[in-house]
Write a protein that holds these residues in place. Structure first.
Motif, PDB file in Angstrom:
ATOM      1  N   SER A 140      -0.963   7.315   9.506  1.00  0.00           N
ATOM      2  CA  SER A 140      -2.418   7.350   9.649  1.00  0.00           C
ATOM      3  C   SER A 140      -3.091   6.338   8.719  1.00  0.00           C
ATOM      4  O   SER A 140      -4.111   5.743   9.067  1.00  0.00           O
ATOM      5  CB  SER A 140      -2.949   8.761   9.393  1.00  0.00           C
ATOM      6  OG  SER A 140      -2.388   9.287   8.229  1.00  0.00           O
ATOM      7  N   GLU A 141      -2.479   6.118   7.531  1.00  0.00           N
ATOM      8  CA  GLU A 141      -3.064   5.137   6.609  1.00  0.00           C
ATOM      9  C   GLU A 141      -2.919   3.710   7.135  1.00  0.00           C
ATOM     10  O   GLU A 141      -3.769   2.858   6.895  1.00  0.00           O
ATOM     11  CB  GLU A 141      -2.383   5.238   5.240  1.00  0.00           C
ATOM     12  CG  GLU A 141      -2.869   6.438   4.483  1.00  0.00           C
ATOM     13  CD  GLU A 141      -1.860   6.873   3.473  1.00  0.00           C
ATOM     14  OE1 GLU A 141      -0.707   7.118   3.869  1.00  0.00           O
ATOM     15  OE2 GLU A 141      -2.210   6.972   2.298  1.00  0.00           O
ATOM     16  N   PRO A 156      14.931   2.162   1.604  1.00  0.00           N
ATOM     17  CA  PRO A 156      14.059   3.058   0.829  1.00  0.00           C
ATOM     18  C   PRO A 156      14.607   3.385  -0.553  1.00  0.00           C
ATOM     19  O   PRO A 156      13.846   3.531  -1.504  1.00  0.00           O
ATOM     20  CB  PRO A 156      13.982   4.324   1.696  1.00  0.00           C
ATOM     21  CG  PRO A 156      14.288   3.864   3.066  1.00  0.00           C
ATOM     22  CD  PRO A 156      15.260   2.750   2.918  1.00  0.00           C
ATOM     23  N   GLU A 198      16.738   2.949   7.042  1.00  0.00           N
ATOM     24  CA  GLU A 198      16.254   4.304   6.761  1.00  0.00           C
ATOM     25  C   GLU A 198      16.830   4.903   5.486  1.00  0.00           C
ATOM     26  O   GLU A 198      16.320   5.882   4.974  1.00  0.00           O
ATOM     27  CB  GLU A 198      16.562   5.231   7.946  1.00  0.00           C
ATOM     28  CG  GLU A 198      15.775   4.868   9.199  1.00  0.00           C
ATOM     29  CD  GLU A 198      16.230   5.630  10.429  1.00  0.00           C
ATOM     30  OE1 GLU A 198      17.004   6.604  10.289  1.00  0.00           O
ATOM     31  OE2 GLU A 198      15.826   5.246  11.539  1.00  0.00           O
ATOM     32  N   GLY A 253       0.810  -1.220   0.000  1.00  0.00           N
ATOM     33  CA  GLY A 253       0.000   0.000   0.000  1.00  0.00           C
ATOM     34  C   GLY A 253       0.839   1.264   0.000  1.00  0.00           C
ATOM     35  O   GLY A 253       0.303   2.358  -0.022  1.00  0.00           O
ATOM     36  N   ARG A 254       2.160   1.102   0.091  1.00  0.00           N
ATOM     37  CA  ARG A 254       3.112   2.218   0.110  1.00  0.00           C
ATOM     38  C   ARG A 254       2.918   3.132   1.300  1.00  0.00           C
ATOM     39  O   ARG A 254       3.053   4.352   1.180  1.00  0.00           O
ATOM     40  CB  ARG A 254       3.037   3.005  -1.201  1.00  0.00           C
ATOM     41  CG  ARG A 254       3.450   2.169  -2.400  1.00  0.00           C
ATOM     42  CD  ARG A 254       3.464   2.968  -3.660  1.00  0.00           C
ATOM     43  NE  ARG A 254       4.477   4.015  -3.605  1.00  0.00           N
ATOM     44  CZ  ARG A 254       4.743   4.839  -4.610  1.00  0.00           C
ATOM     45  NH1 ARG A 254       4.073   4.713  -5.739  1.00  0.00           N
ATOM     46  NH2 ARG A 254       5.648   5.773  -4.492  1.00  0.00           N
ATOM     47  N   PHE A 255       2.573   2.583   2.448  1.00  0.00           N
ATOM     48  CA  PHE A 255       2.554   3.406   3.663  1.00  0.00           C
ATOM     49  C   PHE A 255       3.252   2.643   4.785  1.00  0.00           C
ATOM     50  O   PHE A 255       3.144   1.429   4.897  1.00  0.00           O
ATOM     51  CB  PHE A 255       1.142   3.821   4.069  1.00  0.00           C
ATOM     52  CG  PHE A 255       0.116   2.739   4.012  1.00  0.00           C
ATOM     53  CD1 PHE A 255      -0.731   2.617   2.922  1.00  0.00           C
ATOM     54  CD2 PHE A 255       0.007   1.834   5.054  1.00  0.00           C
ATOM     55  CE1 PHE A 255      -1.675   1.597   2.873  1.00  0.00           C
ATOM     56  CE2 PHE A 255      -0.938   0.818   5.017  1.00  0.00           C
ATOM     57  CZ  PHE A 255      -1.783   0.705   3.911  1.00  0.00           C
ATOM     58  N   GLU A 286      11.829   2.482  -3.026  1.00  0.00           N
ATOM     59  CA  GLU A 286      11.133   3.663  -3.558  1.00  0.00           C
ATOM     60  C   GLU A 286      11.716   4.146  -4.883  1.00  0.00           C
ATOM     61  O   GLU A 286      11.009   4.716  -5.699  1.00  0.00           O
ATOM     62  CB  GLU A 286      11.186   4.825  -2.551  1.00  0.00           C
ATOM     63  CG  GLU A 286      10.704   4.499  -1.143  1.00  0.00           C
ATOM     64  CD  GLU A 286       9.204   4.283  -1.073  1.00  0.00           C
ATOM     65  OE1 GLU A 286       8.503   4.681  -2.015  1.00  0.00           O
ATOM     66  OE2 GLU A 286       8.742   3.684  -0.076  1.00  0.00           O
TER      67      GLU A 286
END
Lengths: 413, 334
Positions: free
Chosen positions: A239-240, A386, A382, A232-234, A390
């Motif tokens: 919050s997602e 990513p 970190e 979901g890329r979170f 990403e």
């Protein structure tokens, strides 16, 4: 009448003297692991009338920063302090804590705890510096509507990582992401498939091993999951992520036993019965989080502090109280025969999940923390991960760069 | 005007006891100010001077705080050379300057004309708008940053929802439909968006502060000058450019100086927005965040101190350049 007055005076003097003789110790921790020491302290006083306990609680970050400052100045630390497993390698191996093996023969208690947790509290010299308060046996939480309801079987989709990815591809066809973030796949492989004799990021000689096969595999699977659009890329705690756990908008979450308590008590209490748990993919065992108790060398009340540490970590009723109220899974073997372990957990669809956690806890391999874990973790999780997930950076290039940075930044360790 | 000796003085000569009391009073009077200043001086030395000097001392040492004071070892300039060879030092410095320019410049470019506009609109409207703009400045940075994290959320955040709603309005949709292809914007997970996300928060928080400064500055402009300009036929735009703006020069100097110093020390907003990590590829890592990480997570106090002194030198140099550019005019002198 005079005799009465005399008795009263003697009683008063006696009480005052007793009060003065009591040793006051300070217990530093963070919410909610401070709760048991507050709620059940009268039980401790009953067995140790000569010790008085003050509890000082700060949030997780402040607690560790305050502890670092106190160790630096040699003053101001509590007599007994909590340390998160994430910090233990960097803090315990620098000499600011009491060697519990030499001072109290803590080694004799080794059998009382699950092996991996007791090993984590040891320094590089092999002596015990911290006792495990709780652990986080790692499992895969899954939503039943994306698993059994669609005809999948947990034991089949966790057969290996490829099987998990294949299930993710099927879920994607139905518009459901497999995980919140692809990076969690890499993190699980990195933390749980550690080779014997190595720590997570270093070999026995403290040389970084982040270009090894384990890291390449971890990064490759994470990159593949992203490329296939399976996440979901979170990230966790966004919050997602919270919303996703409530709505079941993604299928799985790798985490420790404590997450079930968090889900039930405050994250997603309305999702009772919708969750299931399964061991980690490919049959590996691992732990998510954990808390340790240590006595700073600067403490002037080490014996009293050790008594409190023993009570908090080895008193069966107290450890079970912490498990029951705080979802903190015990490291103490004596608790494993408690009736609550056999109970079916309604929140997890009636599964006997505590038996699964117990089995995992007993089988997690011992991985010693390293003093540069903090530095390596920041660079790998970190920065390097990513950049691969990403931005599609080449896995081997990212890991080689990460290794260079780790070597550079651990110059003083 | 000369004064003759008073009767009291003559009496003092004759009365040594009284003279002694007087000299005691004189000494007390001289010492009293220092007595009153002592609490401040003690606090200043303990919390400012000591920290300042100790960090300079630390920057020449290798020290892991957890190992205690005894583990400190003199290493000369090694921490400085190490910092200058560290890629993330430059990356965090670049990020800091980028954020400072993006949010700082926009704050002043908006606050100056808006201040002039609000003053022109009269006091009632001005008071309300100034309060509204100033409110973010006095709101807790942590609370505000956490709210912005939620607002920036890709799928459930109000910012993306607002953009989608806007570009899908009937007329706007004709020429803005292409935006839908880029939705949802991943403000906090995209290397290119994280800096603008932080800059927008900074702008929102600090523009009100500068607005107040500039409104105060414009209000000190005498009515006669303004009226003379009107009589000379200057329109609103000309009065802004040729009357108000030159008058604001010392206020701009003050505001820009604060922005430079504040921007180079930026910490809380990016720290919370990136959850302490610095964001994807460290693209939201500021130099203050980096030295915090080095000091408190990696426990290398000497390196962190050396970087903090390098940051101090950078702030001093940039401020000096600003003094040079603005010159005496910046201070309101001619």
């Amino acid at each position: 009448m005079e005799l009465k007055k005399l008795s009263l005076a003697l009683l008063l003097v006696g009480t005052t003297a007793a009060a003065q003789a009591a040793t006051t110790i300070r217990y530093d921790c963070w919410p909610n692991h401070d709760k048991t020491a507050v709620d059940k302290i009268d039980d401790f006083y009953a067995a140790n009338p000569d010790i008085k306990v003050e509890v000082l609680s700060n949030n997780w970050v402040d607690h560790h920063n305050k502890l670092t400052t106190a160790l630096a100045t040699g003053d101001g630390a509590g007599d007994l302090v909590c340390i998160d497993v994430e910090k233990i390698g960097a803090i315990v191996n620098q000499g600011g804590f009491t060697d519990l093996t030499s001072a109290f023969g803590a080694d004799k208690d080794a059998e009382k705890f699950v092996d991996f947790a007791f090993a984590q509290g040891k320094g590089t010299d092999g002596n015990v510096y911290a006792l495990p308060l709780n652990i986080g046996p790692g499992v895969m939480y899954y939503r039943r509507e994306h698993m059994q309801d669609l005809g999948f079987k947990p034991e089949e989709v966790t057969k290996d990582w490829d099987a998990l990815i294949d299930w993710g591809v099927e879920l994607k066809k139905k518009g459901v992401p497999l995980v919140g973030h692809a990076g969690s796949i890499a993190q699980t492989i990195i933390n749980t498939e550690v080779e014997e004799g190595n720590s997570i990021y270093f070999d026995a000689d403290d040389k970084p091993i982040v270009t090894s096969e384990r890291f390449v595999k971890a990064f490759t699977y994470a990159q593949k999951a992203r490329e296939l659009g399976l996440d979901g890329r979170f990230g966790d705690w966004s919050s997602e992520w919270f919303e996703g756990l409530k709505q079941g908008s993604f299928a799985i979450q790798f985490s420790g036993a404590w997450l079930a308590g968090f889900l039930e008590s405050w994250i997603a209490p309305d999702t009772a019965g919708k969750w299931g748990v399964e061991g980690l993919p490919a049959g590996f065992y691992g732990s998510w989080g954990g808390t340790f108790l240590a006595i700073p060398a600067q403490s002037e009340n080490k014996e009293a502090a050790y008594k409190l540490a023993q009570w908090l970590t080895q008193d069966r009723d107290i450890v079970l109280y912490e498990f029951d109220t705080n979802a903190a899974f015990p490291a103490l073997r004596a608790t494993f025969d408690a009736p609550m372990f056999d109970e079916e957990m309604a929140f997890l669809g009636g599964q006997q999940a505590r038996l699964l956690w117990k089995d995992i806890a007993e089988n997690i391999p011992s991985v010693k923390p390293s003093k540069a874990d903090n530095i390596a973790r920041a660079i790998i999780l970190e920065q390097a991960l990513p950049s691969v997930v990403e931005e599609g950076k080449d896995v081997k290039v990212a890991l080689a760069e990460a290794e260079k940075l780790i070597v550079r930044r651990m110059r003083n360790l | 005007m000369s004064r003759s000796p008073s009767l009291g003085a003559i009496a003092n000569v004759k009365n040594p006891q009284r003279k002694q009391r007087r000299s005691f009073n004189q000494i007390s009077a001289k010492l009293a100010p220092y007595g009153f200043l002592t609490p401040f001086i003690v606090l200043f030395f303990v919390f400012s001077v000591f920290g300042f000097v100790f960090s300079l001392y630390l920057s020449f040492h290798q020290w892991n705080p957890v190992a205690g004071m005894a583990s400190m070892r003199f290493v000369g300039f090694e921490n400085y050379t190490f910092s200058l060879g560290e890629p993330d030092f430059y990356k965090s410095l670049y990020n800091t300057i980028w954020l400072g320019l993006a949010s700082g410049l926009s704050q002043h470019l908006v606050a100056i004309p808006m201040a002039y506009l609000l003053v022109s609109l009269g006091s009632k409207f001005r008071h309300f708008m100034t309060s509204a703009f100033f409110l973010p400045f006095i709101t807790s940075t942590v609370a505000v940053s956490l709210i912005f994290v939620n607002m920036y959320s890709a799928n459930v955040g109000i910012i993306n929802k607002a953009i989608v709603a806007l570009v899908n309005l009937p007329v706007i949709n004709w020429f803005m439909d292409w935006v839908n292809a880029f939705m949802p914007l991943r403000w906090l997970e995209d290397r290119t968006l994280i800096k603008p996300a932080i800059a927008i928060l900074q702008f929102w928080k600090f523009v009100g502060f500068h607005l107040v400064i500039y409104i105060s500055g414009i209000l000190t402009l005498s009515k006669e000058v303004e009226e003379a300009a009107i009589l000379d036929g200057a329109n609103w735009r000309q009065r802004f450019w040729h009357v108000a703006l030159p008058h604001l020069r010392p206020f701009i100097f003050f505001g820009v100086t604060l922005t430079i110093i504040g921007s180079l020390q930026m910490f809380e907003e990016p720290f919370i927005i990136t959850n302490g990590t610095g964001g994807i590829g460290n693209s939201g890592l500021t130099i203050s965040m980096f030295l915090y990480k080095v000091a408190w997570e990696w426990l290398d106090m000497g390196w962190a101190s050396a970087m903090s002194w390098l940051l101090f030198l950078i702030i001093a140099a940039v401020t000096a350049v600003q003094f040079f550019v603005f010159g005496k005019k910046g201070l309101g002198e001619h």
